[in-house]
Motif scaffolding. Structure first.
Motif, PDB file in Angstrom:
ATOM      1  N   ASP A 238       0.819  -1.228   0.000  1.00  0.00           N
ATOM      2  CA  ASP A 238       0.000   0.000   0.000  1.00  0.00           C
ATOM      3  C   ASP A 238       0.845   1.267   0.000  1.00  0.00           C
ATOM      4  O   ASP A 238       0.420   2.297  -0.484  1.00  0.00           O
ATOM      5  CB  ASP A 238      -0.936   0.026   1.226  1.00  0.00           C
ATOM      6  N   PHE A 239       2.044   1.176   0.614  1.00  0.00           N
ATOM      7  CA  PHE A 239       2.822   2.419   0.725  1.00  0.00           C
ATOM      8  C   PHE A 239       4.187   2.392   0.039  1.00  0.00           C
ATOM      9  O   PHE A 239       4.773   3.436  -0.212  1.00  0.00           O
ATOM     10  CB  PHE A 239       2.997   2.824   2.202  1.00  0.00           C
ATOM     11  N   LEU A 240       4.718   1.197  -0.305  1.00  0.00           N
ATOM     12  CA  LEU A 240       6.063   1.159  -0.898  1.00  0.00           C
ATOM     13  C   LEU A 240       6.157   1.903  -2.244  1.00  0.00           C
ATOM     14  O   LEU A 240       7.089   2.679  -2.441  1.00  0.00           O
ATOM     15  CB  LEU A 240       6.564  -0.288  -1.039  1.00  0.00           C
ATOM     16  N   PRO A 241       5.180   1.695  -3.184  1.00  0.00           N
ATOM     17  CA  PRO A 241       5.304   2.410  -4.459  1.00  0.00           C
ATOM     18  C   PRO A 241       5.342   3.935  -4.274  1.00  0.00           C
ATOM     19  O   PRO A 241       6.166   4.614  -4.882  1.00  0.00           O
ATOM     20  CB  PRO A 241       4.043   1.981  -5.230  1.00  0.00           C
ATOM     21  N   SER A 242       4.470   4.455  -3.401  1.00  0.00           N
ATOM     22  CA  SER A 242       4.456   5.917  -3.230  1.00  0.00           C
ATOM     23  C   SER A 242       5.706   6.392  -2.482  1.00  0.00           C
ATOM     24  O   SER A 242       6.173   7.507  -2.683  1.00  0.00           O
ATOM     25  CB  SER A 242       3.174   6.382  -2.535  1.00  0.00           C
ATOM     26  N   PHE A 243       6.275   5.525  -1.628  1.00  0.00           N
ATOM     27  CA  PHE A 243       7.533   5.883  -0.949  1.00  0.00           C
ATOM     28  C   PHE A 243       8.649   6.041  -1.985  1.00  0.00           C
ATOM     29  O   PHE A 243       9.390   7.023  -1.990  1.00  0.00           O
ATOM     30  CB  PHE A 243       7.891   4.810   0.090  1.00  0.00           C
ATOM     31  N   GLU A 244       8.741   5.060  -2.913  1.00  0.00           N
ATOM     32  CA  GLU A 244       9.778   5.123  -3.964  1.00  0.00           C
ATOM     33  C   GLU A 244       9.603   6.387  -4.806  1.00  0.00           C
ATOM     34  O   GLU A 244      10.560   7.066  -5.155  1.00  0.00           O
ATOM     35  CB  GLU A 244       9.709   3.877  -4.880  1.00  0.00           C
TER      36      GLU A 244
END
Length: 459
Positions: A24-30
């Protein structure tokens, strides 16, 4: 995929848990990391050329934390909107939630627990049953007109000096100086210059002044010369210091005077009503009667509005999530508060909150609206009347002024709120059953204050 669950934890208080998987959050973190790298300025590197590994090392953890929290907040917001949950204030992190341990190096699934205070559903019995209220119509008597004519004649009269203060309508020109307990003026203390008709002073101070001549002085303490009822007004209006009740002052009478009232003739009529052709005393008195009637109608309407407000706040039973709201008051503001502050502020906060919920419901249910056009027209009308103009043909500057005012959110919002509440109270006059009762001025001002009549909350 985020999973959101909800459980009830108290009266109108729910706990909403957002379970995030790392997907849920890794893509937006990258994505955030890349965009940060483009704009980062690090000594020794050109803008946008800092190696991503270095950015991750320096700022990664804080960007990671922000991204996880932002994702949880977004999921919560989407859930509240989808489920149409009406909440107070904003969600707060659950009081029993464990401290978060987020680690960018080992991203894992994470749970966020929030508490929300739910707005109640309620009916408004006072409106449903068309509660009966009284509009007190103050009758303008001949005596009131006569007193007003005398007051106006004095206001436009001429001040003359006299030897000593003798009557309540004499004028005292005074310098009032803070002093020590022995009556010696305190060096450097600010003097109070005051010019008042004797009857404006507290009764004991009036007695002390009678017979005094220019140059006479005496010392006094406000608490010794004022009754309980007189003290607050005297400190506020004359002494200009509301905490000086026990302070000693020296009262220096610099001059005594009296007013020679203006003659009641065409000169006075023109001074009082410059925009009307008043030729005789009968017309003059008739216009004064109408002015008094207008003013007393406004006072009566204010009283009726107060009573409608109090009846609605105190006779509309519904619960509110008190523990949640107290916690929000304590922790959810820019400045945290103590338990004592919260307890002291809560009663007036609750009173205002109840009114907000009730008025919002009335406005929504009855489709009460104010358009932007009406806000602009109202502002324009008030500006024109301030300059004594009928329309804006005489005010070529008006367009420029209105362009400026449309950017002033505070002025627009205040005008919108005032028009909205005028319209709401207009509606309420049709929603209650209003009976008119004629009263004298004396009877009106002896009526019990609406707030005192209704100050027990219905729960």
């Amino acid at each position: 995929m985020a999973v959101v669950t909800r459980e009830n934890v108290g009266n109108l208080q729910d706990k909403i848990t957002v379970k995030l998987s790392k997907e849920d959050f890794l893509p937006s973190f990258e994505k955030s990391l890349k965009s940060y790298a483009k704009n980062a300025t690090v000594p020794g590197f050109r803008k946008g050329m800092v190696p991503s590994g270095m950015i991750k090392k320096m700022y990664g953890q804080s960007i990671f934390n922000e991204e996880v929290i932002r994702t949880a907040s977004r999921e919560l917001e989407n859930y509240l909107q989808a489920e149409k949950i009406a909440i107070f204030a904003k969600p707060m992190v659950a009081s029993d939630a464990s401290p978060l341990a987020l680690d960018m190096a080992a991203p894992a699934d994470v749970d966020f627990a929030f508490e929300v205070g739910l707005k109640p559903d309620f009916a408004i019995p006072a409106i449903d049953s068309k509660t009966s209220l009284t509009f007190y119509k103050i009758e303008v008597s001949d005596t009131m007109v006569e007193d007003e004519v005398k007051r106006i004649a004095r206001r436009f009269g001429k001040a003359e000096d006299k030897d000593a203060i003798e009557q309540n309508d004499d004028i005292a020109y005074a310098t009032i100086v803070p002093a020590d307990a022995s009556g010696n003026p305190i060096e450097g203390a600010e003097k109070i210059e005051d010019t008042s008709v004797l009857e404006r002073y507290p009764e004991k101070l009036r007695d002390m002044l009678k017979g005094k001549k220019a140059g006479d002085s005496f010392s006094f303490r406000p608490t010794d010369v004022c009754s309980k009822e007189e003290l607050a007004a005297f400190l506020k209006n004359i002494i200009k210091n509301e905490s000086a009740a026990e302070q000693t002052f020296v009262f220096n009478l610099t001059k005594a005077g009296y007013i020679i009232p203006a003659e009641v003739n065409e000169t006075l009529y023109a001074q009082v009503f410059p925009n009307a052709e008043v030729k005789d005393e009968a017309t003059f008195r008739d216009m004064i009667r109408k002015e008094l009637d207008r003013e007393f109608t406004r006072i009566s309407e204010d009283r009726l509005n107060s009573e409608m407000y109090e009846v609605l706040v105190h006779k509309t039973p519904f619960d509110i999530p008190v523990p949640f709201l107290k916690r929000w008051l304590k922790e959810g503001q820019d400045q945290p508060k103590t338990e004592q502050q919260v307890e002291a502020e809560f009663p007036s906060f609750e009173h205002q909150l109840r009114w907000t919920l009730i008025s919002d419901k009335l406005i929504t249910d009855n489709k009460i609206e104010v358009s932007m056009e009406e806000v602009n027209q109202d502002i324009k009308g008030r500006v024109l009347s301030y300059f004594g103009m009928e329309n804006d043909d005489d005010a070529p500057w008006m367009d420029g002024y209105m362009q400026k005012i449309t950017k002033d959110e505070k002025a627009l919002n205040e005008t919108y709120q005032r028009l909205m509440f005028d319209r709401l109270f207009g509606y309420l006059r049709t929603a209650f059953s209003i009976n008119e009762q004629k009263v004298s001025e004396e009877e009106f001002f002896k009526l019990k204050d609406p707030h005192a009549m209704h100050h027990h909350h219905a729960h």
